[in-house]
Design a protein around this motif. Structure first.
Motif, PDB file in Angstrom:
ATOM      1  N   LYS A   3       1.718   0.134   4.856  1.00  0.00           N
ATOM      2  CA  LYS A   3       2.219   1.413   4.381  1.00  0.00           C
ATOM      3  C   LYS A   3       2.316   1.416   2.856  1.00  0.00           C
ATOM      4  CE  LYS A   3       7.130   0.112   4.763  1.00  0.00           C
ATOM      5  NZ  LYS A   3       8.441   0.445   5.372  1.00  0.00           N
ATOM      6  N   ASP A   4       2.345   2.594   2.313  1.00  0.00           N
ATOM      7  CA  ASP A   4       2.633   2.807   0.895  1.00  0.00           C
ATOM      8  C   ASP A   4       3.607   3.974   0.807  1.00  0.00           C
ATOM      9  OD1 ASP A   4       2.706   3.049  -1.844  1.00  0.00           O
ATOM     10  OD2 ASP A   4       0.878   4.264  -1.940  1.00  0.00           O
ATOM     11  N   PRO A   5       4.894   3.689   0.577  1.00  0.00           N
ATOM     12  CA  PRO A   5       5.904   4.756   0.548  1.00  0.00           C
ATOM     13  C   PRO A   5       5.578   5.878  -0.429  1.00  0.00           C
ATOM     14  CG  PRO A   5       6.961   2.601   0.590  1.00  0.00           C
ATOM     15  CD  PRO A   5       5.501   2.358   0.389  1.00  0.00           C
ATOM     16  N   LYS A   6       4.832   5.555  -1.506  1.00  0.00           N
ATOM     17  CA  LYS A   6       4.497   6.588  -2.494  1.00  0.00           C
ATOM     18  C   LYS A   6       3.316   7.447  -2.061  1.00  0.00           C
ATOM     19  CE  LYS A   6       6.274   4.380  -6.693  1.00  0.00           C
ATOM     20  NZ  LYS A   6       5.957   3.952  -8.075  1.00  0.00           N
ATOM     21  N   GLY A   7       2.581   6.986  -1.063  1.00  0.00           N
ATOM     22  CA  GLY A   7       1.428   7.746  -0.600  1.00  0.00           C
ATOM     23  C   GLY A   7       0.275   7.771  -1.588  1.00  0.00           C
ATOM     24  N   ALA A   8       0.248   6.810  -2.520  1.00  0.00           N
ATOM     25  CA  ALA A   8      -0.787   6.805  -3.555  1.00  0.00           C
ATOM     26  C   ALA A   8      -1.978   5.918  -3.197  1.00  0.00           C
ATOM     27  CB  ALA A   8      -0.187   6.329  -4.886  1.00  0.00           C
ATOM     28  N   VAL A   9      -1.841   5.106  -2.148  1.00  0.00           N
ATOM     29  CA  VAL A   9      -2.904   4.172  -1.772  1.00  0.00           C
ATOM     30  C   VAL A   9      -3.471   4.601  -0.429  1.00  0.00           C
ATOM     31  CG1 VAL A   9      -3.488   1.759  -1.330  1.00  0.00           C
ATOM     32  CG2 VAL A   9      -1.701   2.318  -2.999  1.00  0.00           C
ATOM     33  N   GLU A  10      -4.752   4.897  -0.401  1.00  0.00           N
ATOM     34  CA  GLU A  10      -5.376   5.368   0.828  1.00  0.00           C
ATOM     35  C   GLU A  10      -5.542   4.233   1.832  1.00  0.00           C
ATOM     36  OE1 GLU A  10     -10.026   5.555   0.056  1.00  0.00           O
ATOM     37  OE2 GLU A  10      -8.909   6.638  -1.513  1.00  0.00           O
ATOM     38  N   GLU A  11      -5.833   4.605   3.076  1.00  0.00           N
ATOM     39  CA  GLU A  11      -5.840   3.637   4.175  1.00  0.00           C
ATOM     40  C   GLU A  11      -6.812   2.485   3.937  1.00  0.00           C
ATOM     41  OE1 GLU A  11      -6.703   3.549   9.008  1.00  0.00           O
ATOM     42  OE2 GLU A  11      -6.335   5.444   7.972  1.00  0.00           O
ATOM     43  N   SER A  12      -8.018   2.778   3.479  1.00  0.00           N
ATOM     44  CA  SER A  12      -9.009   1.715   3.282  1.00  0.00           C
ATOM     45  C   SER A  12      -8.543   0.717   2.215  1.00  0.00           C
ATOM     46  CB  SER A  12     -10.360   2.319   2.880  1.00  0.00           C
ATOM     47  OG  SER A  12     -10.268   3.013   1.641  1.00  0.00           O
ATOM     48  N   LYS A  13      -7.827   1.212   1.196  1.00  0.00           N
ATOM     49  CA  LYS A  13      -7.328   0.327   0.147  1.00  0.00           C
ATOM     50  C   LYS A  13      -6.154  -0.510   0.656  1.00  0.00           C
ATOM     51  CE  LYS A  13     -10.354   2.239  -2.469  1.00  0.00           C
ATOM     52  NZ  LYS A  13     -11.678   1.581  -2.627  1.00  0.00           N
ATOM     53  N   GLY A  22       0.814   2.796  -6.667  1.00  0.00           N
ATOM     54  CA  GLY A  22       1.441   2.701  -5.360  1.00  0.00           C
ATOM     55  C   GLY A  22       2.321   1.464  -5.256  1.00  0.00           C
ATOM     56  N   THR A  23       2.993   1.323  -4.130  1.00  0.00           N
ATOM     57  CA  THR A  23       3.795   0.128  -3.838  1.00  0.00           C
ATOM     58  C   THR A  23       3.497  -0.309  -2.403  1.00  0.00           C
ATOM     59  OG1 THR A  23       5.689   1.503  -3.180  1.00  0.00           O
ATOM     60  CG2 THR A  23       5.645   0.695  -5.458  1.00  0.00           C
ATOM     61  N   PRO A  24       2.268  -0.767  -2.145  1.00  0.00           N
ATOM     62  CA  PRO A  24       1.861  -1.075  -0.771  1.00  0.00           C
ATOM     63  C   PRO A  24       2.629  -2.259  -0.188  1.00  0.00           C
ATOM     64  CG  PRO A  24       0.227  -1.873  -2.333  1.00  0.00           C
ATOM     65  CD  PRO A  24       1.198  -1.045  -3.118  1.00  0.00           C
ATOM     66  N   GLU A  25       2.781  -2.212   1.130  1.00  0.00           N
ATOM     67  CA  GLU A  25       3.493  -3.286   1.832  1.00  0.00           C
ATOM     68  C   GLU A  25       2.776  -3.609   3.138  1.00  0.00           C
ATOM     69  OE1 GLU A  25       7.645  -3.732   4.297  1.00  0.00           O
ATOM     70  OE2 GLU A  25       7.779  -2.924   2.253  1.00  0.00           O
ATOM     71  N   ALA A  26       2.592  -4.913   3.363  1.00  0.00           N
ATOM     72  CA  ALA A  26       2.054  -5.387   4.635  1.00  0.00           C
ATOM     73  C   ALA A  26       3.159  -6.120   5.375  1.00  0.00           C
ATOM     74  CB  ALA A  26       0.864  -6.327   4.400  1.00  0.00           C
ATOM     75  N   SER A  27       3.344  -5.775   6.642  1.00  0.00           N
ATOM     76  CA  SER A  27       4.349  -6.417   7.484  1.00  0.00           C
ATOM     77  C   SER A  27       3.629  -7.108   8.633  1.00  0.00           C
ATOM     78  CB  SER A  27       5.339  -5.372   8.008  1.00  0.00           C
ATOM     79  OG  SER A  27       6.299  -5.968   8.846  1.00  0.00           O
ATOM     80  N   TRP A  28       3.810  -8.431   8.749  1.00  0.00           N
ATOM     81  CA  TRP A  28       3.126  -9.231   9.758  1.00  0.00           C
ATOM     82  C   TRP A  28       4.127  -9.806  10.757  1.00  0.00           C
ATOM     83  CZ3 TRP A  28      -0.138 -12.880   6.080  1.00  0.00           C
ATOM     84  CH2 TRP A  28      -1.082 -12.108   5.379  1.00  0.00           C
ATOM     85  N   SER A  29       3.742  -9.869  12.021  1.00  0.00           N
ATOM     86  CA  SER A  29       4.548 -10.510  13.051  1.00  0.00           C
ATOM     87  C   SER A  29       3.706 -11.547  13.785  1.00  0.00           C
ATOM     88  CB  SER A  29       5.079  -9.484  14.059  1.00  0.00           C
ATOM     89  OG  SER A  29       5.939  -8.560  13.428  1.00  0.00           O
ATOM     90  N   THR A  51      -9.044  -5.178  -6.234  1.00  0.00           N
ATOM     91  CA  THR A  51      -8.001  -4.753  -5.306  1.00  0.00           C
ATOM     92  C   THR A  51      -6.767  -4.282  -6.060  1.00  0.00           C
ATOM     93  OG1 THR A  51      -8.798  -6.284  -3.615  1.00  0.00           O
ATOM     94  CG2 THR A  51      -6.536  -5.500  -3.402  1.00  0.00           C
ATOM     95  N   VAL A  52      -6.386  -4.986  -7.131  1.00  0.00           N
ATOM     96  CA  VAL A  52      -5.222  -4.598  -7.918  1.00  0.00           C
ATOM     97  C   VAL A  52      -5.425  -3.206  -8.509  1.00  0.00           C
ATOM     98  CG1 VAL A  52      -3.821  -5.139  -9.926  1.00  0.00           C
ATOM     99  CG2 VAL A  52      -4.593  -6.977  -8.428  1.00  0.00           C
ATOM    100  N   HIS A  53      -6.604  -2.927  -9.037  1.00  0.00           N
ATOM    101  CA  HIS A  53      -6.874  -1.603  -9.590  1.00  0.00           C
ATOM    102  C   HIS A  53      -6.759  -0.521  -8.513  1.00  0.00           C
ATOM    103  CE1 HIS A  53      -9.414  -3.658 -12.956  1.00  0.00           C
ATOM    104  NE2 HIS A  53      -8.128  -3.649 -13.236  1.00  0.00           N
ATOM    105  N   ASN A  54      -7.149  -0.881  -7.297  1.00  0.00           N
ATOM    106  CA  ASN A  54      -7.116   0.098  -6.215  1.00  0.00           C
ATOM    107  C   ASN A  54      -5.709   0.487  -5.787  1.00  0.00           C
ATOM    108  OD1 ASN A  54      -9.889   0.281  -6.052  1.00  0.00           O
ATOM    109  ND2 ASN A  54     -10.081  -1.260  -4.454  1.00  0.00           N
ATOM    110  N   ILE A  55      -4.723  -0.356  -6.088  1.00  0.00           N
ATOM    111  CA  ILE A  55      -3.362  -0.055  -5.631  1.00  0.00           C
ATOM    112  C   ILE A  55      -2.460   0.410  -6.768  1.00  0.00           C
ATOM    113  CG2 ILE A  55      -3.523  -1.617  -3.659  1.00  0.00           C
ATOM    114  CD1 ILE A  55      -1.882  -3.657  -5.240  1.00  0.00           C
ATOM    115  N   HIS A  56      -3.026   0.613  -7.966  1.00  0.00           N
ATOM    116  CA  HIS A  56      -2.229   1.144  -9.070  1.00  0.00           C
ATOM    117  C   HIS A  56      -1.541   2.443  -8.661  1.00  0.00           C
ATOM    118  CE1 HIS A  56      -4.074  -1.025 -12.822  1.00  0.00           C
ATOM    119  NE2 HIS A  56      -3.315  -1.804 -12.076  1.00  0.00           N
TER     120      HIS A  56
END
Length: 236
Positions: free
Chosen positions: A20-30, A69-76, A62-67
């Motif tokens: 997820k990206d709470p800011k909505g600035a990073v698209e799904e593929s990124k 935004g504040t993306p987060e990956a949650s793994w279980s 990849t870093v440029h692609n997430i500028h």
């Protein structure tokens, strides 16, 4: 998700994944690329360094692609494995809390178990900033590091300037451990004798304040110092 680190026999398996990206600035593929980069980092850390087959790979795209935004990956149900060695993590999160101009990452892991490393904590959190990611030299700032192992806790902070080798790199860090005697006793039955001996010597070199033992550890000009005392070890 299943991933392998080329040329090493090391694999990563993850159960449910949330991106997820709470800011909505990073698209799904990124977000998927961000997740893949996090997996690559986990595999490399488990190996203890980059695979020669992956040298020269550029993570700055990849870093440029997430500028912005504040993306987060949650793994279980995470499993890192190679022949004779397995690490499992019940739950982990990787969050880029800042992406411009520097990259700041927060990483958390709980329910950690390692089949070969008795010093691996059961829970770990780290807050790291990476400066100059797109340049020839990077500096890593450890804003905070916290780990739990039995009745003991480990905390750290500091900076690391990455050079072309350990001898040309510099570091200035502070580490503290509570109840180190309990930690030494805990690993005495499972760790190699040299590990127990090293921890015992480290305890003697540390500064005592109640139940906390602390060390100032530095690397400069190929020389490692602990509480300003040079160690007689060779740095490659």
């Amino acid at each position: 998700m299943h991933a392998t680190l080329t040329g090493t026999g090391i694999g990563l398996d993850i159960g449910p994944i949330s991106l997820k990206d709470p800011k909505g600035a990073v698209e799904e593929s990124k977000l998927e690329q961000f997740n893949a980069t996090a997996a690559y980092a986990a595999l490399s850390a488990f190996r203890g360094g980059l695979s020669p087959a992956c040298q020269g790979q550029d993570a700055t795209i990849t870093v440029h692609n997430i500028h912005e935004g504040t993306p987060e990956a949650s793994w279980s149900s995470v499993k890192l494995s190679r022949p004779g060695h397995t690490m499992t993590i019940q739950h982990a999160t990787i969050n880029a809390v800042e992406t411009n101009p520097d990259l700041r990452m927060k990483v958390n892991g709980t329910g950690i178990h390692d089949s070969k490393q008795p010093l691996i904590p059961s829970a770990l959190s780290a807050d790291l900033s990476i400066h100059g990611l797109s340049g020839a030299s990077q500096q890593i700032t450890i804003n905070a590091l916290h780990a739990i192992s039995g009745n003991s806790t480990v905390d750290g902070a500091g900076t690391i300037q990455i050079g072309s080798s350990a001898a040309t790199s510099t570091a200035d860090t502070h580490v503290s451990i509570t109840n180190i005697a309990d930690l030494i006793e805990k690993i005495r039955q499972t760790a190699p004798t040299k590990v127990v001996t090293a921890l015992t010597i480290a305890r003697l070199m540390g500064k005592q304040n109640g139940d906390t033992t602390s060390w100032d550890i530095a690397l400069q000009g190929g020389v490692v110092t602990v509480n300003r005392i040079p160690l007689p070890i060779a740095v490659p």
